[in-house]
Design an enzyme around this catalytic site. Structure first.
Site, PDB file in Angstrom:
ATOM      1  N   ASP A  10     -10.515  -8.938   7.971  1.00  7.50           N
ATOM      2  CA  ASP A  10     -11.922  -8.643   7.626  1.00  7.50           C
ATOM      3  C   ASP A  10     -12.737  -9.927   7.540  1.00  7.50           C
ATOM      4  O   ASP A  10     -13.867  -9.996   8.016  1.00  7.50           O
ATOM      5  CB  ASP A  10     -12.009  -7.922   6.272  1.00  7.50           C
ATOM      6  CG  ASP A  10     -12.165  -6.417   6.442  1.00  7.50           C
ATOM      7  OD1 ASP A  10     -11.922  -5.931   7.568  1.00  7.50           O
ATOM      8  OD2 ASP A  10     -12.532  -5.744   5.465  1.00  7.50           O
TER       9      ASP A  10
ATOM     10  N   TYR B 122       0.816  -1.216   0.000  1.00  7.74           N
ATOM     11  CA  TYR B 122       0.000   0.000   0.000  1.00  7.74           C
ATOM     12  C   TYR B 122       0.850   1.266   0.000  1.00  7.74           C
ATOM     13  O   TYR B 122       0.365   2.356  -0.281  1.00  7.74           O
ATOM     14  CB  TYR B 122      -0.936   0.029   1.220  1.00  7.74           C
ATOM     15  CG  TYR B 122      -2.029  -1.021   1.207  1.00  7.74           C
ATOM     16  CD1 TYR B 122      -2.355  -1.712   0.046  1.00  7.74           C
ATOM     17  CD2 TYR B 122      -2.733  -1.325   2.353  1.00  7.74           C
ATOM     18  CE1 TYR B 122      -3.341  -2.675   0.033  1.00  7.74           C
ATOM     19  CE2 TYR B 122      -3.731  -2.296   2.347  1.00  7.74           C
ATOM     20  CZ  TYR B 122      -4.024  -2.968   1.190  1.00  7.74           C
ATOM     21  OH  TYR B 122      -5.007  -3.925   1.176  1.00  7.74           O
TER      22      TYR B 122
ATOM     23  N   LYS C 191       3.513 -15.235   1.832  1.00  5.97           N
ATOM     24  CA  LYS C 191       3.585 -16.162   0.694  1.00  5.97           C
ATOM     25  C   LYS C 191       5.053 -16.305   0.299  1.00  5.97           C
ATOM     26  O   LYS C 191       5.482 -15.863  -0.766  1.00  5.97           O
ATOM     27  CB  LYS C 191       2.694 -15.680  -0.456  1.00  5.97           C
ATOM     28  CG  LYS C 191       1.220 -15.954  -0.110  1.00  5.97           C
ATOM     29  CD  LYS C 191       0.293 -16.071  -1.288  1.00  5.97           C
ATOM     30  CE  LYS C 191       0.683 -17.060  -2.323  1.00  5.97           C
ATOM     31  NZ  LYS C 191      -0.289 -18.149  -2.534  1.00  5.97           N
TER      32      LYS C 191
ATOM     33  N   ASP D 268      -5.127  -7.005   5.967  1.00  4.66           N
ATOM     34  CA  ASP D 268      -6.344  -6.270   5.624  1.00  4.66           C
ATOM     35  C   ASP D 268      -7.453  -7.260   5.261  1.00  4.66           C
ATOM     36  O   ASP D 268      -8.573  -7.207   5.777  1.00  4.66           O
ATOM     37  CB  ASP D 268      -6.011  -5.359   4.423  1.00  4.66           C
ATOM     38  CG  ASP D 268      -7.116  -4.361   4.130  1.00  4.66           C
ATOM     39  OD1 ASP D 268      -8.097  -4.315   4.897  1.00  4.66           O
ATOM     40  OD2 ASP D 268      -7.003  -3.638   3.120  1.00  4.66           O
TER      41      ASP D 268
ATOM     42  N   ASP E 192      -2.872 -18.057   1.503  1.00  8.69           N
ATOM     43  CA  ASP E 192      -4.045 -18.708   0.901  1.00  8.69           C
ATOM     44  C   ASP E 192      -4.540 -19.847   1.791  1.00  8.69           C
ATOM     45  O   ASP E 192      -5.745 -20.014   1.988  1.00  8.69           O
ATOM     46  CB  ASP E 192      -3.750 -19.188  -0.525  1.00  8.69           C
ATOM     47  CG  ASP E 192      -2.406 -19.890  -0.664  1.00  8.69           C
ATOM     48  OD1 ASP E 192      -1.587 -19.811   0.276  1.00  8.69           O
ATOM     49  OD2 ASP E 192      -2.171 -20.537  -1.705  1.00  8.69           O
TER      50      ASP E 192
END
Ligand code: NAD
Length: 360
Positions: free
Chosen positions: A251, A139, A190, A247, A223
């Site tokens: 959520d 970000y 990852k 993020d 994942d």
């Protein structure tokens, strides 16, 4: 001890009024001794001071032990320029206080287990703490942008990057917090396909070996973590992860617990700097001013401040138990699922019921 309250916009002032009520109860009956100041942020600040975060409010925040915010934003300020948007006040506050770790609990209260989309037996007793890196990663990484290619098509690009110190400071926080809980950290990235993920894994592993042998560390690909969160979420204690994965995964985990109106959060920086505590919901313009917003997320944010910054974990436990007891007794705001023997209350009714339990 000093707490700065920033009510903000929409339902922010309504839910923080109930936080104030709880603080008054804790001060009166449990010797909390917390001094409260008020400041403006977001649209309310824009209207009054011409900026979403006035310099004097940032100074007040820095001089406090902790900051508790309601919410910012709303349709009234939709047309204003980017740097004056209410949300910019929140970003400037995070930046000004150097808050690099986002703490988000996903906690399932027994009385609300049926509000989850997952079965009760999968979700009952859930208690995960996400520690998400907040001011680095994709970000914020450079270079970023949208460029036009020679053939006239476009290319959008962002950069995922982390340095060793950025990873170490947030990992240290996750390990320290795990010591106050079940003592287990699962680090998520990852590393199989991203170099930044590989560095993340190596850095966390080295820090663990050096300083945190008493904490159990495991690693998981992001994942797989997404799958495990819906398959068997209770396997986790603390989940440590980067800005992007945090993020998304936090959520998803939040929604396992049922309602937005129940979820607190904290953003923490260097030791000694005040943290920012806030409900994860927004200003809810659709219900603002109606007195029906659920104040529990804001009250549980106060509990986090008591636990992590104000040195009163005993009163954090007491506040969380009061919320749980009130739900067990059947009190529900409109956002929570009905059920048998429940009693619909408004923002004030919920705040009063919790404060009464605390003061008993
Ligand atoms: P929202 O969280 O404000 O509302 C989403 C839905 O959940 C609405 O139907 C709302 O009524 C309901 N809801 C939220 N909190 C509730 C509560 N405590 N009790 C009962 N119901 C509740 O999200 P949104 O509608 O996408 O955003 C509204 C505004 O809030 C926007 O301006 C957005 O930018 C801002 N926002 C601010 C923050 C923040 O201050 N940290 C976070 C998210 C959104």
């Amino acid at each position: 001890m000093k707490l700065l309250l920033l009510p903000g916009d929409g339902i922010g002032p309504e839910v923080l009024a109930e936080v104030r009520r709880v603080i008054d109860g804790l001060n009166a009956h449990h010797g909390l001794g917390l001094n409260v100041e008020n400041g403006d942020i977001g649209g309310a600040s824009l209207d009054r001071h011409g900026t979403p975060l006035a310099p004097h409010v940032l100074e007040m925040a820095k001089a406090s032990d902790a900051v508790l915010m309601g919410a910012v934003g709303g349709p009234k300020w939709q047309g204003v320029s980017y740097e004056l948007r209410p949300e910019q006040g929140l970003l400037n506050l995070r930046k000004g206080l150097g808050l690099y770790a986002n703490l988000r609990p996903a906690l399932c209260f027994p009385a609300l287990a049926d509000a989850s989309t997952l079965k009760r037996e999968v979700i009952d007793g859930l208690d995960i703490l996400f520690v998400r890196e907040l001011i680095g990663g994709v970000y914020f990484g450079e270079p970023r942008g949208i460029e036009t290619l020679p053939d006239g098509t476009k290319r959008g690009f962002n950069t995922q990057s982390y340095t060793t110190p950025e990873i170490e400071r947030v990992a240290r926080m996750a390990f320290d917090l795990a010591r106050q809980r079940e003592g287990r950290v699962c680090s998520v990235e990852k590393a199989n396909v991203m170099e930044s993920g590989l560095l993340w894994r190596e850095t966390v592993t080295a820090l663990h070996a050096r300083d945190y042998g008493d904490v159990a560390l495991s690693h998981m690909y992001a994942d797989n973590c997404a799958m495990q969160l819906v398959r068997d979420p209770r396997q986790f204690d603390v989940i440590l992860t980067d800005n992007l994965f945090g993020d998304i995964l936090s959520d998803a985990a939040a929604m396992l617990t049922g309602s937005l109106g129940m979820l607190p959060s904290a953003a923490l920086g260097e030791p000694g700097m005040p943290g920012l505590y806030e409900p994860i919901h927004g200003s809810a313009p659709d219900i603002a001013g109606k007195g029906i917003a659920n104040p529990c997320a804001a009250i549980l944010s106060l509990a986090m401040a008591l636990r992590y910054q104000l040195g009163r974990p005993d009163l954090a436990d007491l506040t969380e138990k009061a919320v749980s007891d009130v739900l067990d007794a059947g009190y529900r705001t409109g956002d929570l699922l009905g059920g048998e023997d429940t009693r619909l209350v408004g923002t004030e009714g919920m705040g009063r019921a919790i404060t009464e339990r605390l003061s008993a």
